[in-house]
Design an enzyme around this catalytic site. Sequence first.
Site: not given
Ligand SMILES: NC(=O)c1ccc[n+]([C@@H]2O[C@H](COP(=O)([O-])OP(=O)(O)OC[C@H]3O[C@@H](n4cnc5c(N)ncnc54)[C@H](O)[C@@H]3O)[C@@H](O)[C@H]2O)c1
Length: 699
Positions: A135, A163, A167
Amino acid sequence: MTAQLQSGSDNKTVLVTGGAGYIGSHTVVELIDNGYECVIVDNLSNSCYDSVARLEILTKHHIPFYKIDLCDREGLEKVFKDHKIDSVIHFAGLKAVGESTQIPLRYYHNNILGSLVLLELMQQYKVSKFVFSSSATVYGDATRFPNMIPIPEECPLGPTNPYGHTKYAIEKILNDLYESEKKSWKFAILRYFNPIGAHPSGLIGEDPLGIPNNLLPYMAQVAVGRREKLYVFGDDYDSRDGTPIRDYIHVVDLAKGHIAALKYLDAYDDNEGLCREWNLGSGKGSTVFEVYHAFCKASGIDLPYEVTGRRAGDVLNLTAKPDRAKRELKWETELQVEDSCKDLWKWATENPFGYQLRGVEARFSTEDMRYDARFVTIGAGTRFQATFANLGATIVDLKADGQSVVLGYENEEGYLNPDSAYIGATIGRYANRIAKGQFNLEGKDYQLTINNGINANHGSIGSFHVKRFLGPIIQNPSKDVFTAEYMLVDNDTDTEFPGDLLVFVQYTLNVAKKSLEIEYKGKLTAGEATPINLTNHTYFNLNKSHEDTIKGTEIKVASKKSVDVDKYIIPTGNIVDRDIATFDSSKPTVLGPKNPQYDYCFVVDENAKPKQINTSNNELKPVARAFHPESNITLEVLSTEPTYQIYTGDFLSAGYTARQGFAVEPGRYVDAINQKDWKSCVTLKNGETYGSKIVYRFS
Ligand SMILES: NC(=O)c1ccc[n+]([C@@H]2O[C@H](COP(=O)([O-])OP(=O)(O)OC[C@H]3O[C@@H](n4cnc5c(N)ncnc54)[C@H](O)[C@@H]3O)[C@@H](O)[C@H]2O)c1
């Protein structure tokens, strides 16, 4: 099973952790579009399985799904054993900055331990390619350095919350692992900026549980009336309009960035290995007000908003320098903020409550708790509810005012019993008999396996009732209406019929009208033509107790004209009258414990020359009515089809006894594929659409 349901495809298999979530689900679409197979692992802590069911229909692919927490080593190892994993894209993680400051231990445990277990298993199973969701948060406040906006990958890291620390720590772990065994690993670290928008199909999008943390999902919830107004945190920044500047990126562009990274790793020299970071952003900054106006324009709604004080930790400008991704991955964003707003609005209006619908329940129907073998109920808790299975897109149960009115088994095993009588199932490719299992199409002779006397019946050995349909997509377009859509990819390799056929079964439940409409659609995706005749094989029992037979059921039908058949139930060419009450008869026919016995194809209009392959736009006409004085329930069956088979269930077995249910199966003429006058109404040619509708209505 369709070819796609079987493993053994040559395509590379990508393990997508967190694939039920927002970015993961969009990436699965792009992966399958690019020829990869996907396996999803998700603990559903911030998502639900419905996104995966929708992905199946969107991609026309079965997607193996495991509800597993990454910290569960044993559970996760099973996935590595079950599938030949080629690479991993690791989305799974907790992601709310604010929440991470309140429960940091949970964030460290989940994100870091989950990643460690995953990497250990990759090491054990010799999987070397890994794409990691990092991120822009790892940069922290890049404005603390001169000339670091837009932010390049070289910007010193300095996350400011738990958070971001997780990362950062995972990035460090990847670096250390790579340094320890350079040739063994290929790591792509993708630092996302602000993902927004939804898939243009409107089928998948961001579905935040609780109060959304991000601007766009928050605005969407205000627009659909779930929240009162938008809060803008500070309008006194040194920007064009006083609000902070962020780099927003359409989630589909972001998903494509993962394909670019994976292809880069695929092509990278196996003897070298790498660990490299790429920013995924647009390089263009937008202010909060600019995004606000774009969304108001897309939705046509002037959203109420209130400017409040600045939020702790927010800075003026966090825009990406995406040049490295452009240069090395050959990837750059193609979509604009306006596209994101338009797609988000489609998603929000078509799914105002995301995937979480009231009145929808699901349960496992197998001991091993397979997600693609769930029984899903729509209208749960109302006066009219329906339960379906993926297997055969089967109607497992219909309950009117709490009373079950159809036969059905408790679990999938019941339906897989070879003696079960197609109970509740979708019948295809060809309902009813085909004489001697033979037909000629486009100058070629075909022979189906004989499974009914000397004939082929109900699609013979490749029958739809034991095929696993994809989906369902469940929607709740208005208070009283629920829909469940299933899809079957029936390639010619999975059947004795010619051509690759795509079939949709859409159920529409209307609680107020106590009706269930079934709409069938079929299209050839390869091949010239196929015989087709689809129907549903529900057995009704309107008695208070299903232990009892259908005796006492009073029936009337639209017409007593019926196709005359020989002793093998194949048409003789004549139309005859059957002894059965019609709608204008003064008295109904009463079904007794043994008689009368019907297994006849009745015709709605004996003079009609049925040519239509798509009857969906025809008037829905009542074909049969049934009433039972004990329960006081009336069933009306309506359809757009030229015929309806009535069967009094005289050979029911496999947990049921003779005459425990009766079937009304609207469809095309029996053996029409071999009858000159009827052949065209069951011959689907490439480019045409097959269609029909059936309605079961109760009062
Ligand atoms: N959405 C954003 O703004 C953003 C920005 C930068 C980075 N990210 C990163 O991208 C990734 C995906 O983000 P997103 O927006 O799709 O989030 P999201 O919460 O929609 O998807 C993450 C998924 O991971 C699953 N999960 C969490 N912990 C788990 C575990 N221990 N075992 C199995 N499954 C697990 C959740 O149920 C969820 O379905 C994340 O790692 C997030 O940190 C997101």
